[in-house]
Design an enzyme around this catalytic site. Structure first.
Site, PDB file in Angstrom:
ATOM      1  N   GLY A  10      -5.721   1.979   1.750  1.00 46.29           N
ATOM      2  CA  GLY A  10      -5.903   2.973   0.702  1.00 46.29           C
ATOM      3  C   GLY A  10      -4.654   3.699   0.250  1.00 46.29           C
ATOM      4  N   SER A  11      -3.473   3.186   0.574  1.00 45.66           N
ATOM      5  CA  SER A  11      -2.260   3.911   0.182  1.00 45.66           C
ATOM      6  C   SER A  11      -2.090   3.960  -1.337  1.00 45.66           C
ATOM      7  CB  SER A  11      -1.020   3.330   0.858  1.00 45.66           C
ATOM      8  OG  SER A  11      -0.729   2.035   0.382  1.00 45.66           O
ATOM      9  N   ASN A  12      -2.417   2.865  -2.039  1.00 45.48           N
ATOM     10  CA  ASN A  12      -2.325   2.910  -3.504  1.00 45.48           C
ATOM     11  C   ASN A  12      -3.393   3.818  -4.097  1.00 45.48           C
ATOM     12  OD1 ASN A  12      -0.076   1.439  -4.562  1.00 45.48           O
ATOM     13  ND2 ASN A  12      -1.005  -0.418  -3.754  1.00 45.48           N
ATOM     14  N   MET A  74      -9.116  -7.200  -1.948  1.00 46.21           N
ATOM     15  CA  MET A  74      -8.698  -8.529  -1.532  1.00 46.21           C
ATOM     16  C   MET A  74      -9.753  -9.610  -1.767  1.00 46.21           C
ATOM     17  SD  MET A  74      -5.739  -7.664  -0.708  1.00 46.21           S
ATOM     18  CE  MET A  74      -5.049  -9.116   0.048  1.00 46.21           C
ATOM     19  N   ARG A  75     -10.464  -9.487  -2.880  1.00 46.97           N
ATOM     20  CA  ARG A  75     -11.477 -10.482  -3.224  1.00 46.97           C
ATOM     21  C   ARG A  75     -11.254 -10.950  -4.662  1.00 46.97           C
ATOM     22  NH1 ARG A  75     -16.298  -9.688  -0.159  1.00 46.97           N
ATOM     23  NH2 ARG A  75     -17.035 -11.593  -1.151  1.00 46.97           N
ATOM     24  N   ASN A  89      -4.545  -4.997 -11.807  1.00 47.63           N
ATOM     25  CA  ASN A  89      -4.226  -5.185 -10.402  1.00 47.63           C
ATOM     26  C   ASN A  89      -2.731  -4.987 -10.189  1.00 47.63           C
ATOM     27  OD1 ASN A  89      -4.656  -5.950  -7.664  1.00 47.63           O
ATOM     28  ND2 ASN A  89      -4.083  -8.061  -8.125  1.00 47.63           N
ATOM     29  N   HIS A  91       0.371  -6.334  -7.591  1.00 46.85           N
ATOM     30  CA  HIS A  91       0.661  -7.423  -6.651  1.00 46.85           C
ATOM     31  C   HIS A  91       2.100  -7.295  -6.149  1.00 46.85           C
ATOM     32  CE1 HIS A  91       0.124 -11.335  -4.819  1.00 46.85           C
ATOM     33  NE2 HIS A  91       1.318 -11.657  -5.273  1.00 46.85           N
TER      34      HIS A  91
END
Length: 169
Positions: A10-12, A74-75, A89, A91
């Protein structure tokens, strides 16, 4: 309305919340992930946890979101869901290099001189959507997975909120 999908630490997500991104809902496919605790600690009242991705997508599709933000989710989302919403997203590589999982490890193994962060729209592929923004990060000879991950996360926490504000305008 804005939703954030997260699967991990959860850092982002925390960076988005600390930068006053107006998040209406946080959802996860991992009921015990730290991201849900962070959302709760920041007063996000709408939190959904559902292990089955199809069910999670169905629950989310009951609302109209102006933006869905992936923050360590992560899906791979289904084609119908991706077509329904504007989804972005972040990356940890300079796409199209090092798509998918373990991008930091891939960059180190490839012995490239730089990597970075890419913010992109989500399409039906894995890290193949239109690029919104990229920022590079040098790889030092002394970098390890841990040190490079820290450098990249520092970049992510700085630029993701900035780019999301641009996307909201």
């Amino acid at each position: 309305m804005i939703a954030v999908l997260a699967s991990g630490a959860g850092s982002n997500l925390e960076s988005l919340l600390l930068n006053n991104i107006p998040i209406d809902l946080v959802a996860s496919d991992k009921p015990n992930c730290n991201a849900l605790k962070i959302a709760s600690n920041h007063g996000v009242s709408n939190i959904i946890a559902c292990k089955k991705l199809k069910r999670l997508e169905q629950m989310l599709s009951k609302n109209e979101y102006s933006l869905i933000i992936l923050a360590g989710f992560m899906r791979v989302l289904s084609p119908w869901f991706v077509k329904k919403y504007k989804i972005i997203n972040i990356h940890p590589s300079l796409l199209p290099e090092f798509k998918g999982l373990h991008a930091i490890e891939q960059a180190l193994e490839a012995k490239v001189s730089q990597t970075g962060v890419t913010i992109h729209y989500v399409d039906e592929g894995v890290d193949t959507g239109e690029i919104i923004y990229q920022h590079s990060c040098p790889i030092e000879a002394t970098d390890t997975v841990s040190t490079l991950k820290q450098k990249i996360q520092t970049l992510e926490h700085k630029i993701y909120p900035e780019i999301i504000y641009r996307c909201l305008k």
